[in-house]
Design an enzyme around this catalytic site. Structure first.
Site, PDB file in Angstrom:
ATOM      1  N   VAL A  78       3.249   1.173   2.485  1.00 54.59           N
ATOM      2  CA  VAL A  78       3.279  -0.263   3.861  1.00 54.59           C
ATOM      3  C   VAL A  78       3.246  -1.194   3.324  1.00 54.59           C
ATOM      4  O   VAL A  78       3.521  -1.538   2.043  1.00 54.59           O
ATOM      5  CB  VAL A  78       1.485  -0.454   4.198  1.00 54.59           C
ATOM      6  N   ASP A 114     -10.114  10.468   8.803  1.00 56.65           N
ATOM      7  CA  ASP A 114      -9.828  10.512   7.760  1.00 56.65           C
ATOM      8  C   ASP A 114     -10.166   8.293   7.549  1.00 56.65           C
ATOM      9  O   ASP A 114     -10.036   7.717   6.990  1.00 56.65           O
ATOM     10  CB  ASP A 114      -7.686  10.743   7.694  1.00 56.65           C
ATOM     11  N   LYS A 126       3.969  -0.184   8.440  1.00 55.97           N
ATOM     12  CA  LYS A 126       4.189   1.722   7.558  1.00 55.97           C
ATOM     13  C   LYS A 126       4.579   1.779   7.592  1.00 55.97           C
ATOM     14  O   LYS A 126       5.386   2.821   9.736  1.00 55.97           O
ATOM     15  CB  LYS A 126       2.643   1.967   8.514  1.00 55.97           C
ATOM     16  N   GLY A 165       1.097  -1.225  -0.034  1.00 60.47           N
ATOM     17  CA  GLY A 165      -0.190  -0.030  -0.018  1.00 60.47           C
ATOM     18  C   GLY A 165       0.747   1.137  -0.224  1.00 60.47           C
ATOM     19  O   GLY A 165       2.074   1.509   0.437  1.00 60.47           O
ATOM     20  N   GLY A 217      -0.320   5.144   1.089  1.00 63.42           N
ATOM     21  CA  GLY A 217      -0.277   6.591   2.016  1.00 63.42           C
ATOM     22  C   GLY A 217       0.410   7.878   1.051  1.00 63.42           C
ATOM     23  O   GLY A 217       1.469   7.798   1.071  1.00 63.42           O
ATOM     24  N   GLY A 218      -0.596   8.721   2.135  1.00 63.06           N
ATOM     25  CA  GLY A 218      -0.226   9.869   2.119  1.00 63.06           C
ATOM     26  C   GLY A 218       1.023  10.105   3.210  1.00 63.06           C
ATOM     27  O   GLY A 218       2.053  11.035   2.510  1.00 63.06           O
ATOM     28  N   PHE A 219       1.379   9.421   3.725  1.00 65.76           N
ATOM     29  CA  PHE A 219       2.095   9.010   4.725  1.00 65.76           C
ATOM     30  C   PHE A 219       3.211   8.371   4.348  1.00 65.76           C
ATOM     31  O   PHE A 219       4.891   8.560   5.460  1.00 65.76           O
ATOM     32  CB  PHE A 219       2.075   9.239   5.903  1.00 65.76           C
ATOM     33  N   GLY A 220       3.394   7.642   3.357  1.00 66.61           N
ATOM     34  CA  GLY A 220       4.489   6.980   2.867  1.00 66.61           C
ATOM     35  C   GLY A 220       3.919   5.461   2.469  1.00 66.61           C
ATOM     36  O   GLY A 220       2.989   5.204   2.055  1.00 66.61           O
TER      37      GLY A 220
END
Ligand SMILES: *[C@@H]1O[C@H](CO)[C@@H](O)[C@H](O)[C@H]1NC(C)=O
Ligand SMILES: *[C@@H]1O[C@H](CO)[C@@H](O)[C@H](O)[C@H]1NC(C)=O
Ligand SMILES: *[C@@H]1O[C@H](CO)[C@@H](O)[C@H](O)[C@H]1NC(C)=O
Ligand SMILES: *[C@@H]1O[C@H](CO)[C@@H](O)[C@H](O)[C@H]1NC(C)=O
Ligand SMILES: *[C@@H]1O[C@H](CO)[C@@H](O)[C@H](O)[C@H]1NC(C)=O
Ligand SMILES: *[C@@H]1O[C@H](CO)[C@@H](O)[C@H](O)[C@H]1NC(C)=O
Length: 804
Positions: free
Chosen positions: A505, A616, A519, A498, A500-503
């Site tokens: 997975v 979120d 994550k 995955g 995501g906005g933050f990095g």
């Protein structure tokens, strides 16, 4: 431990057994002065004294051996002082010993006999049976002395439990050689889940033979198949017993000796006409129970003999450094439960089995999983080592009384639970050893320096972050970066599950076999140290079956990572927005998922002590476990509130287009009601199988508006995902759409709380209000770079900085 003198066998084979004599082995009564002799003249029964003429005992002894010949005594605690006693077999079939009409001793039988007879057999067994029944040994006797042993174990005699008749056969030592009063030393089988034989001194464990491992007792490596002895251990619902039989005509006995506190075996030598010592238990220091204390092992060939198990250190180092080591050892670093793994040690007598559980139906791999999943399971191994091994035994709590044999094949392999930090250091040690042996010494030195260097850097970075106060009170396992690197195959693309906005997975597998989702926050991610620690602290404290569980974290140099339980089925968007996968979710499953998400969110809002606004919530932040239970993930942007403060204002808007409540997207005002809005959107997505906001051709389609329009026309059912048409229950689906529309109303105060939502979902009796017009997200559309199409790809979280 035991001295085996094989030459004894040769010299001691006894062939001189008397020819059949007219049998006086059967009797109805017996008086002092008379004896009963077994058919072949091996044993005799009578009233004997043991030195003191004023104390006589009803006893069985070898007929023709000079000393130490008694094998059984009936009235050891209750001697007779003269010759006026009589032993009689009464008509129901019991032997009764009386002295001047005083009852001294008797047998008991569960059933009455027709025509009973007492008989002394050549095995040394005194039995009562029906006269006309064949006198085959092994038959059910009405009574037999073998069921009530004294201090001696003979061939064919069982020790242990007859569970049907509730008889526990045990050896009990005499007080001394000339006093058959029962002493306090006993030899018994204890019915643990994995049964064991103990030598007990009163109520204290004195020696432990170890459990039966399918081949032998774990603590008796010399117990191998041999031409003389046959060992038999039976453990089933009827009995748990141990016995040995002979394959030769050897004369041998095992005696429990109170004076020496041992259980020696003797073998009769015809050449010297004496009993020769053969072996004994306990035989050496390490055989005495628990001499090294908990979580340690004893090795007779080591100096000192006690040492801690891998990953353990002495409980009190001062005492450990002296010779006094019974205090034992404890773990060097605490267990983390799910992240732990196992190291194995070979050549052991397995630990005390008091606190064990056994599952004979599973193999070693399943055993490992089962042990890993129970946080108090400290060790496991095969319960049966015969062949390639089978069954599972698990230990709980301290590991006691372990002995290490010099030859690994003498003992067993034990898998011991350790925290990830210890597993890692062991792995490093192993790899260091490999380098040292396979590569030239010079390279070894360079490597050693490299490791030292890395260690220094690591320590420096640890020191650095330890200075940052907000890390100090993390009560979560901190994982070493190297462990995660190995688990995720160096964060390889193939492991990525995955983005995501933050990095990103990553999927990973720990040395323990546990699957994890890591994550990894991008180094230039907006989430700074403060957010990271915020998330870690939050999730560590928040636990609910509909929330993803955080297992640990890793903070090292610039890396910040969160380690979660891995969800096999990935995220919800993967199912509902895919026309094929969507078929896997019928209406009952979707309803179950909706309710699960609602409960998870309600817990965040109301029930957790912290009151958390997620901020979120969206389909890709809902993960599904192996049974399709939903779990809310990604608390990275959550904020906590005290009881009073359930609204907030922020200049950093974090969320995902299409799910954001208008007041939040536009004014940065968030509250539990903005989460309710996101929930409403998500609920409608689950029912429709469509994204809340997507492009269809050139048009941007807003799912909420679409539903609202149809709802107004009483045609809401038209939007139901065709994938669940067959399973859908119209009234339930309509009610859910209704609840969804209540959640997405324009004004926060009109929206229900999650508690109400859970109630409304759970009961179809509560009347629902008519929904007002939904809130729209109209402004700032241009900020979003690429609108996703109505199915596929994942909605990215965005962070907006609004000027304030
Ligand atoms: C046996 O009893 C007799 C008579 O009571 C007594 O004189 C003798 O000392 C006793 N012997 C032992 C060994 O106790
Ligand atoms: C022997 O035992 C009987 C019965 O217990 C008792 O009456 C008698 O006094 C005892 N005799 C001696 C010499 O101790
Ligand atoms: C142990 O395993 C062997 C071989 O698989 C089997 O024959 C034996 O019955 C097992 N013993 C016990 C006590 O279960
Ligand atoms: C018991 O042990 C003592 C001391 O070692 C010894 O003298 C005695 O003969 C032993 N008795 C038996 C019955 O083995
Ligand atoms: C078994 O567990 C109990 C309860 O935790 C503990 O008190 C006892 O010492 C344990 N016994 C052994 C032999 O491990
Ligand atoms: C772990 O195993 C012990 C002993 O079998 C059992 O009492 C306990 O309930 C188990 N714990 C869990 C979480 O399964």
């Amino acid at each position: 431990m035991s001295i085996i003198v094989y030459t004894l066998f040769v010299s001691s084979l006894v062939v001189s057994i008397a020819a059949d004599t007219p049998s006086n082995s059967q009797f109805q009564s017996l008086s002092p002065g008379e004896t009963i002799v077994s058919p072949r003249g091996i044993f005799e029964l009578g009233f004997f004294n043991l030195g003191n003429p004023n104390k006589s005992y009803l006893a069985i002894r070898y007929k023709s051996y000079p000393d130490q010949t008694f094998v059984w005594v009936a009235n050891g605690a209750n001697p007779i002082n003269d010759s006026s006693a009589i032993l009689k077999l009464n008509s129901p079939g019991s032997l009764v010993l009386t002295h001047y009409n005083n009852h001294v001793w008797s047998t008991s039988s569960p059933k009455e006999a027709m025509n009973p007879v007492a008989e002394l057999l050549d095995s040394g067994n005194l039995v009562i049976r029906e006269k006309n029944e064949a006198k085959l040994e092994g038959k059910e006797y009405l009574w037999q002395s073998f069921d009530y042993p004294s201090n001696t174990m003979l061939a064919g005699m069982k020790i242990g439990w007859d569970l049907k008749r509730k008889i526990n056969r045990r050896l009990i030592a005499w007080k001394s050689d000339d006093d058959p009063t029962p002493g306090d030393l006993s030899w018994i089988i204890v019915l643990h889940p994995y049964p064991e034989i103990y030598m007990m001194s009163g109520t204290k464990k004195h020696h432990r033979l170890g459990p039966w491992n399918g081949l032998r007792f774990s603590g008796m490596p010399e117990m191998k198949p041999n031409p003389v002895f046959n060992y038999k251990f039976v453990s089933n619902k009827d009995e748990v017993t141990y016995m040995w039989t002979l394959q030769t005509s050897l004369i041998t006995k095992v005696v429990l000796n109170q004076t020496s506190q041992q259980r020696p075996r003797y073998v009769w030598s015809e050449a010297t006409r004496s009993w020769n010592f053969y072996s004994t238990m306990p035989g050496e220091y390490c055989d005495y129970y628990g001499v090294c204390g908990a979580n340690s092992f004893c090795s007779s060939t080591a100096s000192p003999m006690c040492d801690c198990l891998k990953g353990f250190k002495p409980k009190s180092p001062e005492k450990w450094n002296s010779m006094y080591r019974t205090e034992g050892c404890r773990l060097k670093s605490p267990l983390t439960c799910m992240l732990d793994g196992f190291v194995h040690v070979d050549g052991l007598k397995v630990p005390d089995t008091t606190n064990t559980s056994v599952d004979e139906s599973i193999d070693l791999e399943k055993c490992r999983t089962k042990c890993l999943n129970n946080c108090s399971c400290m060790a496991y191994t095969n319960s049966n080592i015969s062949g390639s091994g089978s069954g599972c035994v698990m230990w709980f709590g301290d590991l006691l009384d372990i002995k290490l044999y010099p030859a690994p094949e003498s003992g067993q392999r034990l898998y011991i639970r350790l925290p990830p930090s210890e597993l890692d250091s062991i792995r490093h040690k192993v790899s260091k050893i490999m380098y040292a042996t396979s590569v030239a010494a010079a390279i070894g030195v360079i490597l050693a320096i490299y490791f030292l260097y890395r260690r220094k850097i690591y320590e420096k970075s640890m020191a650095e972050y330890n200075n940052e106060s907000y890390v100090n009170d993390l009560d979560l396992p901190l994982l070493d970066l190297s462990i995660i690197i190995v688990a995720t195959n160096k964060f390889s693309e193939g492991n990525k599950i995955g983005e995501g906005g933050f990095g990103s997975v990553y999927w990973g597998k720990l040395a323990s076999g546990l699957e994890i989702a890591v994550k990894r926050l991008s180094k230039n991610s907006d989430q700074g140290m403060s957010e990271f620690v915020n998330e870690v602290k939050l999730i560590a404290r928040v636990q609910h079956r509909n929330l993803v569980k955080l297992l640990g974290c890793c903070i090292q140099k610039k890396e910040k990572m969160l380690v979660y339980e891995y969800m096999v089925n990935g995220s919800l968007d993967y199912f509902i927005f895919d026309s094929t996968k969507g078929k896997l979710l019928d209406w009952p499953k979707r309803f179950h998922i909706i309710c699960g998400i609602a409960r998870g969110l309600m817990y965040l809002h109301q029930d957790s002590r912290l009151r958390i606004v997620h901020r979120d919530l969206k389909a890709s932040n809902v993960l599904l476990d192996d049974t399709l239970n939903p779990k809310i993930s990604d608390f990275g942007v959550a904020k906590t509130f005290g009881e009073e403060n359930i609204e907030g204002n922020t200049n950093r808007i974090v969320g995902t287009y299409g799910y954001m409540a208008p007041e939040y997207a536009i004014d940065g005002q968030f509250s539990i009601k903005s989460d309710v809005f996101s929930f409403g959107v998500l609920l409608l997505e689950i029912i429709c199988g469509k994204k809340s906001r997507c492009s269809s051709g050139k048009q941007i389609v807003h799912l909420v508006d679409h539903v609202w329009t149809l709802w107004k026309k009483d045609m809401a059912l038209q939007i139901v995902d065709p994938n669940m048409e067959d399973s859908c229950i119209a009234s339930e689906v309509l009610r859910c759409i209704h609840i969804g529309l209540l959640c997405v109303q324009q004004y926060p105060e009109d929206r229900p709380t999650m508690t109400s939502v859970v109630l409304l979902l759970g009961s179809d009796e509560v009347q629902l209000d008519e929904p007002k017009e939904p809130g729209h997200f109209v402004k700032k559309e241009s900020i979003e770079a690429n609108s996703s199409s109505c199915s596929s790809t994942n909605a990215m979280s965005i962070t907006l900085l609004t000027a304030r």
